[in-house]
Design a protein around this motif. Structure first.
Motif, PDB file in Angstrom:
ATOM      1  N   GLN A  28      14.507 -59.172  21.874  1.00  8.12           N
ATOM      2  CA  GLN A  28      13.589 -60.054  21.211  1.00  8.12           C
ATOM      3  C   GLN A  28      12.824 -59.855  19.951  1.00  8.12           C
ATOM      4  O   GLN A  28      12.996 -60.280  18.703  1.00  8.12           O
ATOM      5  CB  GLN A  28      12.691 -60.557  22.244  1.00  8.12           C
ATOM      6  N   GLY A  32      15.846 -60.906  17.688  1.00  6.49           N
ATOM      7  CA  GLY A  32      15.373 -62.176  17.818  1.00  6.49           C
ATOM      8  C   GLY A  32      16.251 -62.917  19.014  1.00  6.49           C
ATOM      9  O   GLY A  32      16.445 -64.300  19.238  1.00  6.49           O
ATOM     10  N   GLY A  36      13.798 -64.849  21.530  1.00  2.88           N
ATOM     11  CA  GLY A  36      12.513 -64.107  20.733  1.00  2.88           C
ATOM     12  C   GLY A  36      12.260 -64.563  19.273  1.00  2.88           C
ATOM     13  O   GLY A  36      13.377 -64.782  18.604  1.00  2.88           O
ATOM     14  N   PRO A  37      11.272 -64.352  19.060  1.00  2.82           N
ATOM     15  CA  PRO A  37      11.007 -64.492  17.500  1.00  2.82           C
ATOM     16  C   PRO A  37      11.406 -63.436  16.407  1.00  2.82           C
ATOM     17  O   PRO A  37      11.411 -63.872  15.297  1.00  2.82           O
ATOM     18  CB  PRO A  37       9.382 -64.564  17.393  1.00  2.82           C
ATOM     19  N   GLY A  38      12.012 -62.105  16.975  1.00  4.66           N
ATOM     20  CA  GLY A  38      12.560 -61.321  16.069  1.00  4.66           C
ATOM     21  C   GLY A  38      11.383 -60.514  15.430  1.00  4.66           C
ATOM     22  O   GLY A  38      10.238 -60.736  15.451  1.00  4.66           O
ATOM     23  N   ARG A  41       8.318 -62.506  13.464  1.00  2.00           N
ATOM     24  CA  ARG A  41       6.992 -63.394  14.040  1.00  2.00           C
ATOM     25  C   ARG A  41       6.597 -62.613  15.273  1.00  2.00           C
ATOM     26  O   ARG A  41       5.249 -62.621  15.452  1.00  2.00           O
ATOM     27  CB  ARG A  41       7.620 -64.684  14.679  1.00  2.00           C
ATOM     28  N   VAL A  42       7.328 -61.583  15.930  1.00  6.16           N
ATOM     29  CA  VAL A  42       6.638 -61.182  17.032  1.00  6.16           C
ATOM     30  C   VAL A  42       5.536 -60.385  16.986  1.00  6.16           C
ATOM     31  O   VAL A  42       4.342 -60.382  17.729  1.00  6.16           O
ATOM     32  CB  VAL A  42       7.805 -60.436  17.859  1.00  6.16           C
TER      33      VAL A  42
END
Length: 231
Positions: A28, A32, A36-38, A41-42
């Protein structure tokens, strides 16, 4: 007493579950995957959670000491907890991950971002396969120690943003690294060449030393003591 097949099967199930969760979280962060946001963004999410927990902690300390809290200060704390809107360059790609890691005190940000996701991905994969199990368990436990440090201001339980979940993952990974993978594993197929007692000692000692150094550097960069709100 020789280990039974039932115990080996239990270790396989535990390895698969723990390793699978670690792999998924690493994927993730890095790619992403799994919704997941990758990298883009995470870490922004982690920064907002850490800022919110820290702001609540400081506010509680000030209230306990003075019994009051002004509207202006509340507004200022709300801005801290919510986090300033990220610039465009901070919302996408590895730049966002690097910025997020540096805001959490992990510097330099780019290598720290890759190390955090890569440790979970690699550690989870090796744990699930039962290959180089002591190394995998130590690496995964070290990565989770960093996550525990970030979530410590939120207390223990996950519902309040605490470190319950990463602590459980890290503890389980360390236990598997110490106990060994069991019969149903790649280590067993390779004659346990990467699952020697000496390998386990070196892996855990090296990971403990590296993790302690990283967390000491992080602690030195973070602000100390509650910030006094403006009356």
């Amino acid at each position: 007493m020789a280990r039974s097949r039932r115990q080996d099967a239990g270790l396989l199930v535990l390895r698969a579950g723990t390793g699978g969760v670690l792999f998924a979280h690493g994927a993730q962060i890095l790619f992403g995957w799994f919704g997941g946001p990758g990298l883009g963004r995470v870490f922004r999410i982690f920064v907002d959670q850490a800022a919110s927990s820290d702001a609540v902690h400081r506010k509680a300390e000030y209230l306990a000491r003075t019994g009051s809290y002004s509207r202006d200060a509340t507004t200022q704390r709300g801005a801290v907890a919510g986090g300033a809107a990220p610039r465009r360059s901070e919302r996408h790609g590895l730049t966002a991950a690097s910025v997020g890691m540096e805001r959490m005190g992990f510097r330099p940000g780019r290598p720290s971002a890759l190390l955090a996701g890569g440790s979970q991905l690699a550690g989870g994969t090796l744990l699930a396969a039962g290959l180089a199990t002591p190394v995998a368990g130590a690496v995964a436990a070290g990565a989770m120690a960093g996550a525990v440090a970030v979530h410590t201001p939120g207390g223990f339980f996950s519902v309040s943003g605490g470190y319950e979940f990463p602590a459980l993952l890290g503890w389980t990974a360390a236990a598997l690294g110490i106990a060994g993978p069991g019969r149903y594993s790649a280590d067993h197929l390779t004659g346990h060449r990467l699952n020697r007692p000496r390998t386990a000692r070196l892996a855990f000692l090296a990971t403990a030393a590296l993790t302690a150094a990283v967390l000491r550097r992080r602690a030195a960069r973070l602000p100390h003591g509650p910030e006094e709100p403006t009356p």
